[in-house]
Scaffold this active site. Structure first.
Site, PDB file in Angstrom:
ATOM      1  CG  ASP A  81    -133.962 -55.222  95.333  1.00 26.97           C
ATOM      2  OD1 ASP A  81    -133.951 -55.775  94.207  1.00 26.97           O
ATOM      3  OD2 ASP A  81    -134.368 -54.057  95.493  1.00 26.97           O
ATOM      4  CD  GLU A 139    -136.193 -52.344  90.170  1.00 27.02           C
ATOM      5  OE1 GLU A 139    -136.376 -51.281  89.531  1.00 27.02           O
ATOM      6  OE2 GLU A 139    -137.031 -52.777  90.969  1.00 27.02           O
TER       7      GLU A 139
HETATM    8 ZN   LIG Z   1    -140.811 -53.963  92.081  1.00 28.24          ZN
HETATM    9 ZN   LIG Z   2    -139.111 -55.770  90.071  1.00 29.68          ZN
END
Ligand SMILES: [Zn+2]
Ligand SMILES: [Zn+2]
Length: 394
Positions: A81, A139
């Protein structure tokens, strides 16, 4: 022998890895929305003839099995991401998705893991064991893609003995990497506090309950959690970056709102600290006639690198890159959802140097000018492939 083969392949596929990284960099997607990214990864796995299954909506898991007999399994993880940041770099691969940018290097992690897949597929006949590739979404956003992938069984069938992940680090020169054994990154919890008193004219404090002065006491007292209650040997951070008291020079407001973060490296202490903070803040507010609502949004747990695994991975890195190119990392009080893997299995999270001062590539992650020295991609794919193969016992 396998080292030379991997080094050669890492060199041969370098342009391809750069092209993949640039494609991903110019098409960034936010956490839990990695639709095109996921399709891109799937198409690249298809090209390599690697079967995959989808997980956590946009995540993918794939297996590469070496031809030699072995039941060992090692997992490699990449996050996919991007962040809600507008890119300021004027580069040919600049983000085409305005307001979204790969400012944490997850494009590097994903393109690197695709490169590792390419190398390991070419070397199937040379090693035994199974490599599990984990392409993970989100994440950067709670509850974190890692926690969802684990719930959906990413660490089962087959179960890896170890999970290995890497992350870009602009403080380290390209060509070098960093390791740390044991505690490495912090648990991160968000704190939302509202202190409610009774507002009114600032000239008549005796008729009001001033939440501003009460909040001042709470803010000061809460630091005792860090300075007096916390074990000085275990790092711990409490910061409030937002304090809103919407009164005026002559107006006492009804309420004050605080937003902050609590970070630690010990789960037991983390839970204890939560209780202490709530008790202290509500107690102070009450004793002064106000009320306090203390809301804690739990973030990722702390990240710990399993010492034995980290020592062996570090040894393989020294072997692959030379001792002088493998550095020791300090504790870093940021959060990372790779921590979820480290809580349930042996895991190692190391840093990939991406800095090149002579080219002005020094910006920190999560900034609009973050970029990498792309030669780091050759180090990245080769080293990760080598660690994986060696960790499998080859
Ligand atoms: Zn980050
Ligand atoms: Zn990262």
């Amino acid at each position: 022998m396998i080292k030379q083969q991997i080094q050669e392949l890492a060199k041969n596929i370098f342009n391809d890895v750069v092209a993949n990284r640039r494609h991903l960099h110019s098409h960034p997607e936010l956490s839990f929305h990695e639709v095109e990214t996921s399709a891109f990864v799937a198409s690249k796995l298809d090209e390599l003839g690697i079967a995959y299954t989808k997980m956590a909506d946009t995540g993918l898991v794939a297996l590469i099995k070496g031809d030699k007999p072995s039941t060992n399994v090692v997992a490699l993880r990449a996050d996919m991401d991007a962040l809600p940041i507008t890119e300021a770099n004027e580069v040919p691969y600049k983000s085409q998705n305005t307001g979204v940018m790969h400012a944490c290097g997850h494009d590097v992690h994903t393109s690197s893991l695709l490169g590792v897949a390419k190398i390991l597929t070419a070397l199937k006949s040379e090693f035994g064991g199974t490599i599990k590739l984990i392409f993970q979404p989100a994440e950067e956003k709670l509850p974190g893609g890692a926690s969802i992938m684990i719930k959906e069984g990413v660490l089962e069938n087959p179960k890896p003995q170890a999970v290995i992940g890497q992350h870009v680090m602009p403080l380290i020169d390209a060509g070098k990497v960093g390791f740390r054994s044991g505690q490495y990154m912090a648990s991160t919890d968000e704190l939302y506090v509202t202190v409610t008193g009774k507002g009114g004219h600032a000239a008549q404090p005796q008729q009001n309950i001033d939440p501003v002065i009460i909040t001042a006491h709470i803010l000061t007292a809460l630091q005792q959690v860090v300075s007096r209650f916390s074990d000085p040997k275990s790092p711990c951070v409490l910061s409030f970056g937002k304090v809103t008291a919407n009164g005026a020079t002559n107006v006492i407001p009804n309420e004050v709102k605080l937003e902050g973060t609590f970070r630690a490296l010990d789960e037991k202490w983390r839970a204890e600290a939560h209780q202490k903070m709530v008790k202290m803040a509500t107690g102070i507010a009450e004793s002064m006639g106000a009320t306090c609502d203390f809301n804690i949004v739990k973030g990722y747990p702390f990240l710990t690198n399993e010492p034995k695994l980290t020592a062996s991975a570090r040894g393989f890195a020294e072997d692959y890159l030379g001792k002088e190119n493998v550095l020791d990392l300090d504790i870093w009080m940021a959060g990372e959802d790779f921590a979820y893997y480290t809580q349930v299995t042996d895991a190692c999270f190391y840093r990939l140097g991406t800095r090149n001062e002579s080219r002005g590539i020094t910006s920190s992650v999560h900034t609009p000018t973050f970029d990498i020295e792309e030669t780091a991609l050759e180090t990245s794919v080769g080293l990760m492939a080598y660690i994986a193969v060696k960790q499998l016992g080859n």
